[in-house]
Design a protein around this motif. Structure first.
Motif, PDB file in Angstrom:
ATOM      1  N   VAL A   8      12.242  -9.863  13.556  1.00 52.88           N
ATOM      2  CA  VAL A   8      11.591  -8.812  14.341  1.00 52.88           C
ATOM      3  C   VAL A   8      11.757  -7.455  13.665  1.00 52.88           C
ATOM      4  O   VAL A   8      10.828  -6.636  13.622  1.00 52.88           O
ATOM      5  N   ILE A   9      12.936  -7.210  13.108  1.00 47.10           N
ATOM      6  CA  ILE A   9      13.176  -5.935  12.415  1.00 47.10           C
ATOM      7  C   ILE A   9      12.321  -5.851  11.154  1.00 47.10           C
ATOM      8  O   ILE A   9      11.754  -4.789  10.833  1.00 47.10           O
ATOM      9  N   PHE A  10      12.181  -6.954  10.428  1.00 52.66           N
ATOM     10  CA  PHE A  10      11.306  -6.966   9.256  1.00 52.66           C
ATOM     11  C   PHE A  10       9.850  -6.729   9.660  1.00 52.66           C
ATOM     12  O   PHE A  10       9.104  -6.036   8.943  1.00 52.66           O
ATOM     13  N   LEU A  11       9.439  -7.299  10.774  1.00 47.49           N
ATOM     14  CA  LEU A  11       8.080  -7.080  11.254  1.00 47.49           C
ATOM     15  C   LEU A  11       7.829  -5.598  11.520  1.00 47.49           C
ATOM     16  O   LEU A  11       6.771  -5.060  11.153  1.00 47.49           O
ATOM     17  N   ALA A  12       8.784  -4.948  12.161  1.00 43.19           N
ATOM     18  CA  ALA A  12       8.640  -3.520  12.420  1.00 43.19           C
ATOM     19  C   ALA A  12       8.563  -2.734  11.119  1.00 43.19           C
ATOM     20  O   ALA A  12       7.789  -1.771  11.003  1.00 43.19           O
ATOM     21  N   GLY A  13       9.351  -3.126  10.118  1.00 44.08           N
ATOM     22  CA  GLY A  13       9.299  -2.448   8.830  1.00 44.08           C
ATOM     23  C   GLY A  13       7.977  -2.662   8.114  1.00 44.08           C
ATOM     24  O   GLY A  13       7.438  -1.737   7.497  1.00 44.08           O
ATOM     25  N   LEU A  14       7.434  -3.875   8.181  1.00 44.39           N
ATOM     26  CA  LEU A  14       6.160  -4.160   7.514  1.00 44.39           C
ATOM     27  C   LEU A  14       5.015  -3.356   8.121  1.00 44.39           C
ATOM     28  O   LEU A  14       4.055  -3.002   7.415  1.00 44.39           O
ATOM     29  N   LYS A  15       5.097  -3.067   9.416  1.00 43.50           N
ATOM     30  CA  LYS A  15       4.053  -2.278  10.058  1.00 43.50           C
ATOM     31  C   LYS A  15       4.021  -0.852   9.524  1.00 43.50           C
ATOM     32  O   LYS A  15       2.994  -0.166   9.643  1.00 43.50           O
ATOM     33  N   GLN A  16       5.126  -0.395   8.959  1.00 43.39           N
ATOM     34  CA  GLN A  16       5.203   0.980   8.462  1.00 43.39           C
ATOM     35  C   GLN A  16       4.774   1.125   7.001  1.00 43.39           C
ATOM     36  O   GLN A  16       4.714   2.239   6.486  1.00 43.39           O
ATOM     37  N   VAL A  17       4.507   0.013   6.329  1.00 49.23           N
ATOM     38  CA  VAL A  17       4.078   0.089   4.925  1.00 49.23           C
ATOM     39  C   VAL A  17       2.599   0.481   4.880  1.00 49.23           C
ATOM     40  O   VAL A  17       1.759  -0.210   5.471  1.00 49.23           O
ATOM     41  N   PRO A  18       2.250   1.561   4.225  1.00 47.32           N
ATOM     42  CA  PRO A  18       0.832   1.989   4.168  1.00 47.32           C
ATOM     43  C   PRO A  18      -0.043   0.948   3.479  1.00 47.32           C
ATOM     44  O   PRO A  18       0.262   0.493   2.369  1.00 47.32           O
ATOM     45  N   GLN A  19      -1.141   0.578   4.118  1.00 45.86           N
ATOM     46  CA  GLN A  19      -2.051  -0.407   3.544  1.00 45.86           C
ATOM     47  C   GLN A  19      -2.769   0.133   2.314  1.00 45.86           C
ATOM     48  O   GLN A  19      -3.243  -0.647   1.479  1.00 45.86           O
ATOM     49  N   GLU A  20      -2.836   1.473   2.193  1.00 44.95           N
ATOM     50  CA  GLU A  20      -3.492   2.061   1.025  1.00 44.95           C
ATOM     51  C   GLU A  20      -2.798   1.664  -0.271  1.00 44.95           C
ATOM     52  O   GLU A  20      -3.442   1.530  -1.330  1.00 44.95           O
ATOM     53  N   LEU A  21      -1.478   1.453  -0.205  1.00 45.73           N
ATOM     54  CA  LEU A  21      -0.751   1.053  -1.409  1.00 45.73           C
ATOM     55  C   LEU A  21      -1.192  -0.330  -1.879  1.00 45.73           C
ATOM     56  O   LEU A  21      -1.386  -0.561  -3.079  1.00 45.73           O
ATOM     57  N   TYR A  22      -1.363  -1.252  -0.937  1.00 45.82           N
ATOM     58  CA  TYR A  22      -1.812  -2.596  -1.301  1.00 45.82           C
ATOM     59  C   TYR A  22      -3.248  -2.563  -1.826  1.00 45.82           C
ATOM     60  O   TYR A  22      -3.590  -3.290  -2.775  1.00 45.82           O
ATOM     61  N   GLU A  23      -4.093  -1.738  -1.198  1.00 39.41           N
ATOM     62  CA  GLU A  23      -5.481  -1.658  -1.633  1.00 39.41           C
ATOM     63  C   GLU A  23      -5.578  -1.088  -3.043  1.00 39.41           C
ATOM     64  O   GLU A  23      -6.358  -1.583  -3.878  1.00 39.41           O
ATOM     65  N   ALA A  24      -4.781  -0.051  -3.322  1.00 38.93           N
ATOM     66  CA  ALA A  24      -4.806   0.534  -4.662  1.00 38.93           C
ATOM     67  C   ALA A  24      -4.283  -0.452  -5.699  1.00 38.93           C
ATOM     68  O   ALA A  24      -4.827  -0.560  -6.811  1.00 38.93           O
ATOM     69  N   ALA A  25      -3.224  -1.209  -5.330  1.00 43.33           N
ATOM     70  CA  ALA A  25      -2.686  -2.202  -6.256  1.00 43.33           C
ATOM     71  C   ALA A  25      -3.686  -3.328  -6.502  1.00 43.33           C
ATOM     72  O   ALA A  25      -3.807  -3.834  -7.626  1.00 43.33           O
ATOM     73  N   ALA A  26      -4.426  -3.712  -5.459  1.00 41.18           N
ATOM     74  CA  ALA A  26      -5.430  -4.766  -5.626  1.00 41.18           C
ATOM     75  C   ALA A  26      -6.553  -4.303  -6.547  1.00 41.18           C
ATOM     76  O   ALA A  26      -7.064  -5.086  -7.367  1.00 41.18           O
ATOM     77  N   VAL A  27      -6.953  -3.030  -6.425  1.00 34.72           N
ATOM     78  CA  VAL A  27      -7.986  -2.490  -7.303  1.00 34.72           C
ATOM     79  C   VAL A  27      -7.524  -2.504  -8.756  1.00 34.72           C
ATOM     80  O   VAL A  27      -8.297  -2.772  -9.687  1.00 34.72           O
ATOM     81  N   ASP A  28      -6.228  -2.252  -8.966  1.00 33.24           N
ATOM     82  CA  ASP A  28      -5.671  -2.260 -10.328  1.00 33.24           C
ATOM     83  C   ASP A  28      -5.451  -3.665 -10.860  1.00 33.24           C
ATOM     84  O   ASP A  28      -4.995  -3.836 -12.002  1.00 33.24           O
ATOM     85  N   GLY A  29      -5.704  -4.669 -10.022  1.00 32.53           N
ATOM     86  CA  GLY A  29      -5.584  -6.048 -10.479  1.00 32.53           C
ATOM     87  C   GLY A  29      -4.204  -6.649 -10.317  1.00 32.53           C
ATOM     88  O   GLY A  29      -3.906  -7.678 -10.938  1.00 32.53           O
ATOM     89  N   ALA A  30      -3.351  -6.042  -9.493  1.00 33.96           N
ATOM     90  CA  ALA A  30      -1.999  -6.571  -9.286  1.00 33.96           C
ATOM     91  C   ALA A  30      -2.061  -7.851  -8.467  1.00 33.96           C
ATOM     92  O   ALA A  30      -2.793  -7.944  -7.479  1.00 33.96           O
ATOM     93  N   SER A  31      -1.290  -8.840  -8.871  1.00 34.99           N
ATOM     94  CA  SER A  31      -1.231 -10.111  -8.135  1.00 34.99           C
ATOM     95  C   SER A  31      -0.438  -9.943  -6.848  1.00 34.99           C
ATOM     96  O   SER A  31       0.220  -8.916  -6.622  1.00 34.99           O
ATOM     97  N   GLY A  32      -0.491 -10.964  -6.008  1.00 40.11           N
ATOM     98  CA  GLY A  32       0.259 -10.912  -4.756  1.00 40.11           C
ATOM     99  C   GLY A  32       1.752 -10.804  -4.988  1.00 40.11           C
ATOM    100  O   GLY A  32       2.455 -10.072  -4.266  1.00 40.11           O
ATOM    101  N   TRP A  33       2.259 -11.523  -5.983  1.00 46.04           N
ATOM    102  CA  TRP A  33       3.691 -11.452  -6.282  1.00 46.04           C
ATOM    103  C   TRP A  33       4.077 -10.063  -6.786  1.00 46.04           C
ATOM    104  O   TRP A  33       5.110  -9.526  -6.422  1.00 46.04           O
ATOM    105  N   ARG A  34       3.225  -9.470  -7.635  1.00 46.77           N
ATOM    106  CA  ARG A  34       3.508  -8.134  -8.150  1.00 46.77           C
ATOM    107  C   ARG A  34       3.490  -7.103  -7.027  1.00 46.77           C
ATOM    108  O   ARG A  34       4.313  -6.179  -7.002  1.00 46.77           O
ATOM    109  N   ARG A  35       2.580  -7.253  -6.083  1.00 50.29           N
ATOM    110  CA  ARG A  35       2.549  -6.332  -4.942  1.00 50.29           C
ATOM    111  C   ARG A  35       3.791  -6.485  -4.082  1.00 50.29           C
ATOM    112  O   ARG A  35       4.317  -5.515  -3.545  1.00 50.29           O
ATOM    113  N   PHE A  36       4.255  -7.721  -3.953  1.00 49.75           N
ATOM    114  CA  PHE A  36       5.476  -7.952  -3.168  1.00 49.75           C
ATOM    115  C   PHE A  36       6.684  -7.295  -3.832  1.00 49.75           C
ATOM    116  O   PHE A  36       7.503  -6.660  -3.159  1.00 49.75           O
ATOM    117  N   ILE A  37       6.783  -7.418  -5.154  1.00 50.15           N
ATOM    118  CA  ILE A  37       7.935  -6.877  -5.869  1.00 50.15           C
ATOM    119  C   ILE A  37       7.896  -5.349  -5.940  1.00 50.15           C
ATOM    120  O   ILE A  37       8.913  -4.675  -5.734  1.00 50.15           O
TER     121      ILE A  37
END
Length: 315
Positions: A190-219
């Motif tokens: 539950v605490i991890f869920l609350a933390g994940l909600k605070q991660v800006p989605q723009e960071l994932y979108e920018a990483a996806a545009v740059d071609g970062a894999s799912g594992w690279r985005r996780f790390i």
């Protein structure tokens, strides 16, 4: 038209008198008194008394309580083989169960982070084991599941695998307790869920545009952004891991068996105090345990500065 003006009442600039301050302070202490009385009667005074007992040879059913200084502590560290065996078992449990529990909690939290139909139901189901906590009933059910004729062996039989009495096997008894501790990952999830909600989605979108894999985005995104939450869960679960007692007590029948394979530190402390009635030695064990947990917490906080990153930090 006639205009009306509102007149504000004069603000008093007089300081409260001493009797008034005294009454306010007294009211505060009255409201705090239930907590203060409980803390003194249940925590502070028993702790201080156990500290005194740790320097004596007091036995629960004995009549003597002679002052022996640090002899109990010397005995623990030099001649008490059971003490060191309990330390080893507890370290194995904490070092294996805590990382597995946090990994399972983070993995399930990431799966449940996206809003889908039935996600709320699954969140509740995964959190349910943590509501049960370290209850005796759960430990009894777990013991029955991993018995010779338990549900786990019945499942293995479906695949043609011969089972064994897991809770009575010295090579596997501790592993069943570790699995039980890992299974109750709902609270950190539950605490991890609350933390994940605070991660800006723009960071994932920018990483996806740059071609970062799912594992690279996780790390590179998820773990750094979750580092404060990971640190919080790590501290709490490490302390909780070292305090494990109920499951080891129930599954081993209060003996730490088979062949002391589940003799965790808190269980050995209980046996020393209420089976062997050596309260002086048990009090010394309790204070060694308290100081060790305090030292370990300090180490975690000091090393956390190297890998915990907060969003409001500059640079």
């Amino acid at each position: 038209m006639a205009t009306t003006t509102s007149v504000r009442p004069p603000v008093s600039t007089e300081k409260p008198s001493r009797p008034s301050k005294w009454r306010e302070g007294l009211a505060g202490y009255v409201f705090l008194s239930p907590f203060l009385l409980g803390f003194m009667g249940i925590t502070a005074i028993p702790m201080l008394y156990s500290l005194y007992l740790s320097f004596t040879n007091y036995e629960l059913l004995g009549k003597t309580s002679d002052w022996i200084g640090f002899d109990n502590y010397k005995e623990l560290f030099t001649n008490d083989l059971q003490f060191w065996h309990a330390v080893r078992v507890t370290l194995v449990y904490a070092l294996v169960a805590v990382p597995l529990k946090l990994a399972a909690a983070l993995g399930v939290a990431m799966l449940l982070n996206r809003e889908r139909r039935g996600t709320g139901l699954f969140r509740g189901l995964f959190y349910l084991p943590s509501l049960l906590g370290g209850s005796v009933a759960v430990a009894i059910i777990w013991q029955a599941m991993f018995d010779r004729n338990g549900a786990f062996n019945s499942l293995l039989a479906v695949f043609g695998i011969e089972g064994k009495p897991w809770v009575n096997d010295p090579d596997w008894a501790l592993e069943t307790i570790i699995l039980l501790g890992m299974w109750q990952f709902g609270a950190p999830m539950v605490i991890f869920l609350a933390g994940l909600k605070q991660v800006p989605q723009e960071l994932y979108e920018a990483a996806a545009v740059d071609g970062a894999s799912g594992w690279r985005r996780f790390i590179n995104i998820t773990l750094p952004m979750l580092s404060p939450v990971i640190f919080f869960n790590l501290v709490l679960e490490t302390i909780h891991g070292f305090q494990g007692f109920t499951s080891a007590f129930v599954i081993s029948g209060g003996t730490g068996g088979p062949t002391d394979s589940t003799l965790m530190y808190t269980l050995q402390l209980y046996i020393r105090a209420f089976t062997e009635f050596e309260m002086g030695s048990a009090s010394a064990m309790a204070w060694v345990f308290l100081l060790t947990i305090g030292l370990l917490t300090m180490v975690l906080f000091s090393t956390g500065r190297m890998w915990v990153h907060y969003a409001d930090e500059e640079g």
